[in-house]
Design a protein around this motif. Structure first.
Motif, PDB file in Angstrom:
ATOM      1  N   CYS A  54       0.861  -1.179   0.000  1.00  0.00           N
ATOM      2  CA  CYS A  54       0.000   0.000   0.000  1.00  0.00           C
ATOM      3  C   CYS A  54       0.896   1.228   0.000  1.00  0.00           C
ATOM      4  O   CYS A  54       1.573   1.508   0.990  1.00  0.00           O
ATOM      5  N   ALA A  55       0.904   1.922  -1.125  1.00  0.00           N
ATOM      6  CA  ALA A  55       1.717   3.128  -1.267  1.00  0.00           C
ATOM      7  C   ALA A  55       0.892   4.343  -0.865  1.00  0.00           C
ATOM      8  O   ALA A  55      -0.208   4.554  -1.400  1.00  0.00           O
ATOM      9  N   ALA A  56       1.428   5.117   0.070  1.00  0.00           N
ATOM     10  CA  ALA A  56       0.703   6.263   0.618  1.00  0.00           C
ATOM     11  C   ALA A  56       1.303   7.571   0.126  1.00  0.00           C
ATOM     12  O   ALA A  56       2.525   7.687  -0.038  1.00  0.00           O
ATOM     13  N   SER A  57       0.446   8.565  -0.085  1.00  0.00           N
ATOM     14  CA  SER A  57       0.912   9.890  -0.467  1.00  0.00           C
ATOM     15  C   SER A  57      -0.107  10.927  -0.037  1.00  0.00           C
ATOM     16  O   SER A  57      -1.282  10.606   0.180  1.00  0.00           O
ATOM     17  N   GLY A  58       0.360  12.156   0.127  1.00  0.00           N
ATOM     18  CA  GLY A  58      -0.544  13.248   0.439  1.00  0.00           C
ATOM     19  C   GLY A  58      -0.759  13.514   1.914  1.00  0.00           C
ATOM     20  O   GLY A  58      -1.565  14.386   2.274  1.00  0.00           O
ATOM     21  N   PHE A  59      -0.056  12.771   2.769  1.00  0.00           N
ATOM     22  CA  PHE A  59      -0.152  13.007   4.204  1.00  0.00           C
ATOM     23  C   PHE A  59       1.153  12.552   4.845  1.00  0.00           C
ATOM     24  O   PHE A  59       1.993  11.912   4.199  1.00  0.00           O
ATOM     25  N   THR A  60       1.315  12.883   6.116  1.00  0.00           N
ATOM     26  CA  THR A  60       2.553  12.552   6.822  1.00  0.00           C
ATOM     27  C   THR A  60       2.482  11.102   7.279  1.00  0.00           C
ATOM     28  O   THR A  60       1.987  10.784   8.364  1.00  0.00           O
ATOM     29  N   PHE A  61       2.991  10.232   6.440  1.00  0.00           N
ATOM     30  CA  PHE A  61       2.862   8.780   6.640  1.00  0.00           C
ATOM     31  C   PHE A  61       3.354   8.352   8.015  1.00  0.00           C
ATOM     32  O   PHE A  61       2.729   7.538   8.681  1.00  0.00           O
ATOM     33  N   SER A  62       4.451   8.912   8.466  1.00  0.00           N
ATOM     34  CA  SER A  62       5.067   8.463   9.716  1.00  0.00           C
ATOM     35  C   SER A  62       4.231   8.801  10.946  1.00  0.00           C
ATOM     36  O   SER A  62       4.506   8.289  12.036  1.00  0.00           O
ATOM     37  N   SER A  63       3.215   9.634  10.788  1.00  0.00           N
ATOM     38  CA  SER A  63       2.369  10.016  11.922  1.00  0.00           C
ATOM     39  C   SER A  63       1.148   9.115  12.072  1.00  0.00           C
ATOM     40  O   SER A  63       0.451   9.181  13.093  1.00  0.00           O
ATOM     41  N   TYR A  64       0.882   8.304  11.076  1.00  0.00           N
ATOM     42  CA  TYR A  64      -0.347   7.529  11.030  1.00  0.00           C
ATOM     43  C   TYR A  64      -0.135   6.065  11.365  1.00  0.00           C
ATOM     44  O   TYR A  64       0.831   5.444  10.892  1.00  0.00           O
ATOM     45  N   ALA A  65      -1.061   5.516  12.165  1.00  0.00           N
ATOM     46  CA  ALA A  65      -1.148   4.071  12.284  1.00  0.00           C
ATOM     47  C   ALA A  65      -1.721   3.534  10.976  1.00  0.00           C
ATOM     48  O   ALA A  65      -2.596   4.161  10.368  1.00  0.00           O
ATOM     49  N   MET A  66      -1.227   2.384  10.566  1.00  0.00           N
ATOM     50  CA  MET A  66      -1.668   1.786   9.312  1.00  0.00           C
ATOM     51  C   MET A  66      -2.254   0.408   9.591  1.00  0.00           C
ATOM     52  O   MET A  66      -1.775  -0.326  10.471  1.00  0.00           O
ATOM     53  N   SER A  67      -3.258   0.062   8.814  1.00  0.00           N
ATOM     54  CA  SER A  67      -3.916  -1.231   9.010  1.00  0.00           C
ATOM     55  C   SER A  67      -4.322  -1.821   7.673  1.00  0.00           C
ATOM     56  O   SER A  67      -4.445  -1.103   6.668  1.00  0.00           O
ATOM     57  N   TRP A  68      -4.535  -3.118   7.701  1.00  0.00           N
ATOM     58  CA  TRP A  68      -5.147  -3.832   6.592  1.00  0.00           C
ATOM     59  C   TRP A  68      -6.479  -4.397   7.088  1.00  0.00           C
ATOM     60  O   TRP A  68      -6.540  -5.007   8.164  1.00  0.00           O
ATOM     61  N   TYR A  69      -7.510  -4.172   6.294  1.00  0.00           N
ATOM     62  CA  TYR A  69      -8.824  -4.748   6.531  1.00  0.00           C
ATOM     63  C   TYR A  69      -9.168  -5.635   5.339  1.00  0.00           C
ATOM     64  O   TYR A  69      -8.547  -5.532   4.277  1.00  0.00           O
ATOM     65  N   ARG A  70     -10.173  -6.457   5.511  1.00  0.00           N
ATOM     66  CA  ARG A  70     -10.663  -7.241   4.383  1.00  0.00           C
ATOM     67  C   ARG A  70     -12.172  -7.393   4.470  1.00  0.00           C
ATOM     68  O   ARG A  70     -12.750  -7.310   5.555  1.00  0.00           O
ATOM     69  N   GLN A  71     -12.761  -7.598   3.310  1.00  0.00           N
ATOM     70  CA  GLN A  71     -14.205  -7.804   3.247  1.00  0.00           C
ATOM     71  C   GLN A  71     -14.498  -8.901   2.239  1.00  0.00           C
ATOM     72  O   GLN A  71     -14.184  -8.760   1.050  1.00  0.00           O
ATOM     73  N   ALA A  72     -15.077  -9.973   2.742  1.00  0.00           N
ATOM     74  CA  ALA A  72     -15.493 -11.081   1.887  1.00  0.00           C
ATOM     75  C   ALA A  72     -16.942 -10.855   1.451  1.00  0.00           C
ATOM     76  O   ALA A  72     -17.689 -10.137   2.120  1.00  0.00           O
TER      77      ALA A  72
ATOM     78  N   GLU B 231     -19.112  -8.468   6.746  1.00  0.00           N
ATOM     79  CA  GLU B 231     -18.679  -7.129   7.111  1.00  0.00           C
ATOM     80  C   GLU B 231     -17.157  -7.009   6.963  1.00  0.00           C
ATOM     81  O   GLU B 231     -16.428  -8.004   7.025  1.00  0.00           O
ATOM     82  N   ARG B 232     -16.720  -5.786   6.788  1.00  0.00           N
ATOM     83  CA  ARG B 232     -15.289  -5.522   6.726  1.00  0.00           C
ATOM     84  C   ARG B 232     -14.680  -5.803   8.103  1.00  0.00           C
ATOM     85  O   ARG B 232     -15.241  -5.420   9.134  1.00  0.00           O
ATOM     86  N   GLU B 233     -13.540  -6.469   8.118  1.00  0.00           N
ATOM     87  CA  GLU B 233     -12.901  -6.820   9.379  1.00  0.00           C
ATOM     88  C   GLU B 233     -11.439  -6.428   9.378  1.00  0.00           C
ATOM     89  O   GLU B 233     -10.776  -6.430   8.339  1.00  0.00           O
ATOM     90  N   LEU B 234     -10.933  -6.115  10.567  1.00  0.00           N
ATOM     91  CA  LEU B 234      -9.527  -5.784  10.724  1.00  0.00           C
ATOM     92  C   LEU B 234      -8.684  -7.056  10.601  1.00  0.00           C
ATOM     93  O   LEU B 234      -8.973  -8.061  11.254  1.00  0.00           O
ATOM     94  N   VAL B 235      -7.660  -6.998   9.779  1.00  0.00           N
ATOM     95  CA  VAL B 235      -6.744  -8.119   9.613  1.00  0.00           C
ATOM     96  C   VAL B 235      -5.467  -7.907  10.429  1.00  0.00           C
ATOM     97  O   VAL B 235      -5.045  -8.785  11.169  1.00  0.00           O
ATOM     98  N   ALA B 236      -4.865  -6.724  10.277  1.00  0.00           N
ATOM     99  CA  ALA B 236      -3.608  -6.443  10.973  1.00  0.00           C
ATOM    100  C   ALA B 236      -3.404  -4.938  11.054  1.00  0.00           C
ATOM    101  O   ALA B 236      -3.848  -4.204  10.171  1.00  0.00           O
ATOM    102  N   GLY B 237      -2.729  -4.511  12.102  1.00  0.00           N
ATOM    103  CA  GLY B 237      -2.437  -3.094  12.277  1.00  0.00           C
ATOM    104  C   GLY B 237      -1.013  -2.896  12.767  1.00  0.00           C
ATOM    105  O   GLY B 237      -0.428  -3.794  13.383  1.00  0.00           O
ATOM    106  N   ILE B 238      -0.470  -1.717  12.474  1.00  0.00           N
ATOM    107  CA  ILE B 238       0.881  -1.385  12.912  1.00  0.00           C
ATOM    108  C   ILE B 238       0.892   0.072  13.340  1.00  0.00           C
ATOM    109  O   ILE B 238       0.280   0.933  12.702  1.00  0.00           O
ATOM    110  N   SER B 239       1.579   0.345  14.437  1.00  0.00           N
ATOM    111  CA  SER B 239       1.611   1.696  14.979  1.00  0.00           C
ATOM    112  C   SER B 239       2.414   2.628  14.073  1.00  0.00           C
ATOM    113  O   SER B 239       3.122   2.182  13.165  1.00  0.00           O
ATOM    114  N   SER B 240       2.310   3.921  14.351  1.00  0.00           N
ATOM    115  CA  SER B 240       2.962   4.914  13.505  1.00  0.00           C
ATOM    116  C   SER B 240       4.478   4.717  13.432  1.00  0.00           C
ATOM    117  O   SER B 240       5.076   4.874  12.362  1.00  0.00           O
TER     118      SER B 240
END
Length: 115
Positions: free
Chosen positions: A21-39, A43-52
């Motif tokens: 997931c390539a991010a642009s337009g915001f301060t990437f290092s300040s944001y927690a990032m996550s992956w969700y999925r929806q079958a 409902e959409r569910e959280l798969v994994a998250g990582i802190s800023s």
């Protein structure tokens, strides 16, 4: 703000994929990032998250020990390494960036696990 996912596709059970997931337009290092999925039909569910800073990660019980989330601040990219894939991992996978009440989403990438 843009989050662009890539790396999805068709894989056999037991196989591996790495989503990016390539991010642009915001301060990437300040944001927690996550992956969700929806079958389909679910409902959409959280798969994994990582802190800023990348020091903390969390995973859904269903993917623990098989999936690994990581981030590269030099490339403004978050990854999801998926191993030992199962048919029940089939879904559209979405990248999310979160900072307090700010929430950004990518368009999603399809992962299909099938023989």
């Amino acid at each position: 703000v843009q989050l662009v996912e890539s790396g999805g596709g068709l894989v056999q059970p037991g196989g591996s994929l790495r989503l990016s997931c390539a991010a642009s337009g915001f301060t990437f290092s300040s944001y927690a990032m996550s992956w969700y999925r929806q079958a389909p039909g679910k409902e959409r569910e959280l798969v994994a998250g990582i802190s800023s800073a990348g020091g903390n990660t969390n995973y859904a019980n269903s993917v623990k020990g098989r999936f690994t989330i990581s981030r590269d601040s030099a490339k403004n990219t978050v990854y999801l390494q998926m191993n030992s894939l199962k048919p029940e991992d089939t879904a559209v996978y979405y990248c999310n960036a979160n900072l307090y009440r700010l929430d950004y989403w990518g368009q999603g990438t399809q992962v299909t696990v099938s023989s």
